[in-house]
Enzyme design. Structure first.
Site, short mmCIF file in Angstrom:
data_model
loop_
_atom_site.label_atom_id
_atom_site.label_comp_id
_atom_site.label_asym_id
_atom_site.label_seq_id
_atom_site.Cartn_x
_atom_site.Cartn_y
_atom_site.Cartn_z
N SER A 25 34.18 63.17 -1.02
CA SER A 25 35.15 63.52 -2.04
C SER A 25 35.55 64.99 -2.01
O SER A 25 35.08 65.77 -1.20
CB SER A 25 34.65 63.17 -3.44
OG SER A 25 33.55 64.01 -3.78
N THR A 57 40.76 62.17 1.41
CA THR A 57 39.57 61.80 0.66
C THR A 57 40.04 61.43 -0.75
O THR A 57 41.21 61.10 -0.94
CB THR A 57 38.50 62.91 0.68
OG1 THR A 57 37.29 62.42 0.09
CG2 THR A 57 38.95 64.18 -0.03
N TYR A 58 39.15 61.50 -1.72
CA TYR A 58 39.53 61.21 -3.10
C TYR A 58 39.01 62.33 -4.00
O TYR A 58 38.15 63.11 -3.62
CB TYR A 58 38.99 59.84 -3.54
CG TYR A 58 37.48 59.74 -3.49
CD1 TYR A 58 36.71 60.03 -4.62
CD2 TYR A 58 36.82 59.40 -2.32
CE1 TYR A 58 35.32 59.96 -4.58
CE2 TYR A 58 35.44 59.33 -2.27
CZ TYR A 58 34.70 59.61 -3.40
OH TYR A 58 33.34 59.56 -3.35
N GLY A 73 30.69 65.73 1.78
CA GLY A 73 30.52 64.73 2.83
C GLY A 73 31.30 65.11 4.08
O GLY A 73 31.38 66.28 4.45
N ALA A 74 31.90 64.12 4.72
CA ALA A 74 32.61 64.35 5.98
C ALA A 74 33.72 65.38 5.85
O ALA A 74 34.00 66.13 6.79
CB ALA A 74 33.19 63.03 6.50
N ALA A 75 34.35 65.46 4.68
CA ALA A 75 35.44 66.43 4.47
C ALA A 75 34.95 67.87 4.63
O ALA A 75 35.73 68.76 4.99
CB ALA A 75 36.06 66.24 3.09
#
Length: 120
Positions: A25, A57-58, A73-75
Site C-alpha cells: 500500500s 498500489t492502493y 511492501g513491493a512499492a
C-alpha cells in the site's frame, strides 16, 4: 463509450517513508486525501519523478496533518525517501460526463503541504 479519465492528482508528493516489510500500500496523510477526494483502499497509479518508475498500489490512511507519503511492501522498491511522486486516480466516464469534466489537482510543496488546489 467509456473513457478512463484522470480523476485526481497529488503533484510532487515527497516520499517520507519506505517499509519493504509492510504488507503493501501507500500511506497518505488524511488531509491530502480529503483535498484530492481520494479514499482509503482506492487504486492509485504512482509516477516517480526521480527515476521514471511507474507502479500501482492502493491507499491507506496516514496520520492527519503529518505530510506522510509512505510506500509499503513491493512499492517500497520503486522509490526512496525524498523522491518526488505524482499520485493519480482515474475513473471511467461516459461521453456526457467527459464533456464538462475537470480533474482535481493538488499541488504540493515542502513537507507535502498543500500549495494550491485546482481543476484544470
Amino acid at each position: 463509450m467509456q473513457r478512463n479519465m484522470l480523476r485526481a492528482k497529488l503533484h510532487r508528493a515527497t516520499v517520507t517513508q519506505a517499509d519493504l516489510d509492510y504488507e503493501g500500500s501507500c500511506g497518505i496523510d488524511e488531509d491530502l486525501l480529503d483535498a484530492a477526494d481520494m479514499r482509503e483502499y482506492e487504486k492509485i497509479e504512482l509516477y516517480n519523478v526521480n527515476n521514471g518508475e511507474r507502479f500501482s498500489t492502493y491507499i491507506i490512511k496516514g496520520k492527519r496533518g503529518s505530510g506522510e507519503i509512505s510506500l509499503n511492501g513491493a512499492a517500497a522498491r520503486r522509490a526512496h525517501v525524498g523522491d518526488k511522486l505524482i499520485i493519480c486516480t482515474y475513473a471511467p466516464m461516459n461521453e456526457e460526463e467527459v464533456a464538462n469534466y475537470k480533474p482535481k489537482i493538488v499541488l504540493l510543496g515542502d513537507g507535502n503541504r498543500i500549495k494550491e488546489i485546482k481543476a484544470v
